[in-house]
Enzyme design. Structure first.
Site, PDB file in Angstrom:
ATOM      1  N   HIS A   1     -22.168  -9.915   4.919  1.00  0.00           N
ATOM      2  CA  HIS A   1     -22.580 -11.245   5.359  1.00  0.00           C
ATOM      3  C   HIS A   1     -21.636 -12.332   4.838  1.00  0.00           C
ATOM      4  O   HIS A   1     -21.202 -13.217   5.586  1.00  0.00           O
ATOM      5  CB  HIS A   1     -24.012 -11.483   4.861  1.00  0.00           C
ATOM      6  CG  HIS A   1     -24.702 -12.682   5.403  1.00  0.00           C
ATOM      7  ND1 HIS A   1     -24.522 -13.949   4.875  1.00  0.00           N
ATOM      8  CD2 HIS A   1     -25.611 -12.829   6.400  1.00  0.00           C
ATOM      9  CE1 HIS A   1     -25.293 -14.809   5.532  1.00  0.00           C
ATOM     10  NE2 HIS A   1     -25.968 -14.155   6.461  1.00  0.00           N
TER      11      HIS A   1
ATOM     12  N   ASP B   1     -22.758 -17.068  -0.865  1.00  0.00           N
ATOM     13  CA  ASP B   1     -23.184 -15.948  -0.026  1.00  0.00           C
ATOM     14  C   ASP B   1     -23.173 -14.650  -0.833  1.00  0.00           C
ATOM     15  O   ASP B   1     -23.458 -14.663  -2.032  1.00  0.00           O
ATOM     16  CB  ASP B   1     -22.257 -15.866   1.204  1.00  0.00           C
ATOM     17  CG  ASP B   1     -23.006 -15.431   2.461  1.00  0.00           C
ATOM     18  OD1 ASP B   1     -23.522 -14.297   2.479  1.00  0.00           O
ATOM     19  OD2 ASP B   1     -23.067 -16.223   3.416  1.00  0.00           O
TER      20      ASP B   1
ATOM     21  N   SER C   1     -27.099 -18.187  10.194  1.00  0.00           N
ATOM     22  CA  SER C   1     -26.070 -17.876   9.176  1.00  0.00           C
ATOM     23  C   SER C   1     -24.675 -17.933   9.774  1.00  0.00           C
ATOM     24  O   SER C   1     -23.704 -18.183   9.064  1.00  0.00           O
ATOM     25  CB  SER C   1     -26.285 -16.461   8.633  1.00  0.00           C
ATOM     26  OG  SER C   1     -27.171 -16.447   7.564  1.00  0.00           O
TER      27      SER C   1
END
Length: 769
Positions: free
Chosen positions: A216, A143, A550
């Site tokens: 994220h 990520d 996600s």
């Protein structure tokens, strides 16, 4: 965030002289077994191969040393190198070169969930018991990196790092060795492919280290295995205890995504390194478009990881509700769609005509609209036009301050990020925003942490609202924010944005595999960016609420870690089978799962085998196991050439034994049969083998749902096991009786009185061309 795959193809250059030196990154897969004895190691041989094709110009010789940017040697064998198109074509013809992939750009698919999934400590105290300490599980998260100061990565009470772990804590700006601990056991970064494509990373504006600037990666890592944090919330919303799916598992962060995206050469290097480091599960919340199995470098790397016993969990994509919008569809990857939970964040729009519209918002700020006062309402689009108006979308630079200042502005969803529309309204002097869904989103509401008072509403209410504005000379409204609501019914509901099947690469492999919570998920956040991710957002929060596949992917990665801890001997396929066959297909109103985009019942093309049910998955009764050779046999049914098959066969010297009559015979936990066109076979038979992982002596009876277009016969209809890990096979025969114009959906369930082992069934009837 929608997923876009941009292939970095070589540009058509005007000058052949320029073309000779225009270099792109290529991933070169090598046949490890073909190394001549004259080379002392594989890297020396790979380097020699690359040098042999370099153009002999002065410029090429000057930079030949810097051509190879990665070497791969665990899940994948070969190198990534900067080559001209001519050099790449020459290299592809060389002995020992299996395949060449151009570097490809990928994008990210971007609290309550443990309770919703039945994983609260009171109900699952035994799941992470002391006896599991010997089976320490590490989840690799590919990520944007990690924010190590987050309380979600506190390692208090954790045992020492497992002895099998070979990972490292790489350092760089803002990230030191001490940032790793017993929770974050590894942190690495991969940027050579990114820099080759976009130029050097500007270290003044971006952390060239495993530190997460985007948020994220921190969010997904905490969702997988975050330690419990009490009183977690986002500006007062979603207040409670935030904890990961597998709070006893370790996290290894592999930073592969940077400001300008994520490149396949970096992703491949991270997968290769993670497998060598000793991860048990890989969580990959990113993806691109669909290309054939042998051309998809992530698919090839995931195959190598699976061969080494690593489960790979990937997001399905956020391109729904369009059909055939999935990514990451290989059968050896666990493909995860997104669904809602029983929690939302209601907000209200009260109109001057007395009407009240319910929507959602996560707004919390100094600027508050009085609920006792009405404010002028404006919509800059044309309600009667079918052509989108940039002003109706509130795009940058489209709003006239004279028209919107001091008013609440209606903005349509689409083109630009939802929170950015609010910033545009705010910059133009607007007091608030009402964000209206269009047909693409239907009635699905996604909450956002807006920078001004703003409420999102569904498409139907949006049309009513615009009608009110267009027919009233003095349209007015006010906005009210109503905190957090639990116990929402119906839930779960398949998210409208969640990418859908069918899987056109292979119709016989049903995808997605499962759905998991992916809407309005609270988890840890980076301290480098505000909750809206806009540069103008100077707020800093410890937790943020995000939506996307996600977010659903790390839920499944964490549950897979839980299953691996409980059953260390299980293969990746057995773990996936347990997740799929125990998934449920009814919501909390005991009705079939619904699709948020239409409010109709969802189908296996939307939800796969159903919604994950972790507690049941720990004890599934039976599993459908698949060995690496079985997956290779599946590829043998896919009309690949010997060289294309060779992409998957080189490290284990695999050859086709032709043990599968068709792709439908892969021992997959879902069943998808495809009747060819009329005048051909009207009978199809598929085979499955179940492995008993429940009580040694178990007797299962089968139940199959009826279909309009075909009869279904299961032989035998009883499976009698006498020992644990015993395997028994059965066949399912489908006979067409009345061909249907649309696919049919149903299920096959094996029951022993305690366990229900369910496989979804899809029957497709191909029409004449």
């Amino acid at each position: 965030m929608s997923l876009i795959l941009t292939s970095y193809l070589l540009l058509c250059l005007l000058s052949s002289a320029n073309a000779e030196f225009a270099k792109k990154t290529y991933i070169i897969q090598m046949d490890k077994s073909a190394k001549p004895d004259s080379f002392s190691n594989h890297l020396e041989w790979y380097t020699s191969k690359v040098k042999s094709v370099l153009s002999k110009s002065v410029e090429a010789e000057m930079d030949e040393e810097g051509r190879i940017i990665y070497t791969y040697q665990t899940a994948f064998h070969g190198v990534a190198a900067k080559l001209s198109q001519e050099e790449a074509e020459k290299l592809e013809a060389e002995e020992g070169v299996v395949a060449i992939f151009p570097d490809t750009k990928y994008q990210l698919h971007t609290t309550r969930s443990p309770t919703f999934l039945g994983l609260e400590p009171t109900q699952s105290a035994n799941v992470w018991s002391e006896k599991l300490a010997n089976h320490d599980v590490v989840v690799g998260v590919l990520d944007t990196g990690v924010w190590p100061e987050s309380e979600s990565f506190n390692d208090t009470g954790m045992t020492s790092v497992p002895s099998h772990w070979k990972g490292a804590c790489e350092t760089g700006r803002g990230f030191e060795k001490y940032h790793c601990n017993k929770k974050i056991v590894g942190a690495r970064m991969f940027y050579h492919g990114y820099e080759a494509a976009t130029g050097k990373i500007d270290e003044r504006t971006e952390y060239k280290s495993p530190r997460d600037q985007d948020g994220h990666g921190t969010h997904t890592a905490a969702t997988v295995a975050g330690s419990p944090v009490h009183e977690a919330n986002l500006l007062g919303y979603a207040y409670g205890t935030a904890r990961g799916m597998a709070p006893g598992a370790r996290i290894a962060a592999y930073k592969v995504c940077w400001t300008g995206g994520c490149f396949s050469s970096d992703i491949l290097s991270a997968v290769d390194r993670a497998v060598a480091d000793g991860v048990n599960v890989l969580s990959i919340s990113l993806g691109g478009g669909v290309s054939s199995y042998y051309r998809d470098s992530l698919s090839v790397a995931a195959f190598g990881a699976m061969e080494k016993g690593v489960l790979v969990s990937c997001s399905a994509g956020n391109a729904g509700p369009d059909p055939v919008s999935l990514t990451n569809v290989s059968p050896w990857i666990t493909t995860v769609g997104a669904s809602t939970m029983d929690r939302d964040f209601p907000a209200a729009v009260r109109l001057g005509n007395g009407r009240k519209i319910t929507g959602t918002s996560l707004y919390k700020g100094r600027s508050v609209l009085s609920v006792k006062k009405q404010y002028p309402l404006v919509y800059m689009g044309n309600i009667n036009s079918s052509i989108p108006d940039p002003r109706s979308l509130c795009l940058e630079g489209t709003l006239d301050r004279r028209m919107v200042s001091g008013k609440i502005v209606i903005c349509d969803r689409g083109i630009s990020p939802r929170v950015q529309k609010g910033q545009v309204v705010k910059n133009a002097g607007g007091l608030g925003m009402i964000l209206t869904n269009t047909a693409a989103n239907g009635e699905e509401l996604v909450a956002d942490c807006h920078l001004l008072p703003a409420v999102a509403i569904g498409e139907k209410e949006g049309k009513e609202l615009k009608h009110y504005v267009s027919t009233s000379k003095k349209a007015t409204a006010t906005l009210a924010f109503l905190a957090t609501r639990l116990g929402v019914r119906p839930s779960p509901v398949v998210a409208a944005f969640s990418s859908r099947g069918p899987n056109f690469l292979t119709l016989e492999i049903l995808k997605p595999d499962v759905v998991a919570p992916g809407v309005n998920i609270l988890a840890a956040w980076s301290g480098a960016i505000g909750p809206s991710s806009l540069p103008t957002d100077h707020r800093r929060v410890k937790f943020n609420i995000l939506s996307g596949t996600s977010m659903s992917c790390p839920h499944v990665s964490g549950i897979a870690a839980l299953l691996k801890a409980r059953h260390p001997e299980w293969s990746p396929a057995a773990i996936k089978s347990a997740l799929m066959t125990t998934a449920y297909v009814h919501d909390n109103t005991i009705k079939p799962l619904r699709d948020a985009s239409s409010a109709d019942a969802s189908t296996p093309y939307d939800h796969g085998a159903g919604h994950i049910n972790p507690i049941r998955a720990l004890d599934p009764g039976l599993v459908y196991d698949i060995q690496p050779q079985d997956y290779f046999e599946f590829l043998c049914t896919q009309k690949l050439t010997p060289s294309e098959l060779g992409v998957f066969a080189k490290y284990s010297n695999r050859t086709c034994r032709h043990s599968l009559a068709s792709a439908g015979d892969l021992n997959y936990p879902a069943i998808s049969v495809v009747f060819p066109q009329i005048n051909s076979s009207s009978v199809l038979t598929i085979h499955r083998t179940a492995t008993n992982v429940g009580p040694p002596v178990s007797k299962y009876h089968v139940v199959v749902s009826p279909f309009k277009g075909a009869s279904v016969k299961v032989e035998p209809d009883t499976l009698s096991f006498t020992k644990k890990y015993q395997k028994l096979s059965y066949k399912v025969t489908f006979t067409t009786e009345s061909r249907q114009t649309e696919p049919e959906f149903g299920g096959l369930v094996w029951k022993d009185g305690v366990h229900k082992v369910r496989s979804p069934i899809v029957i497709t009837y191909l029409s004449p061309i």
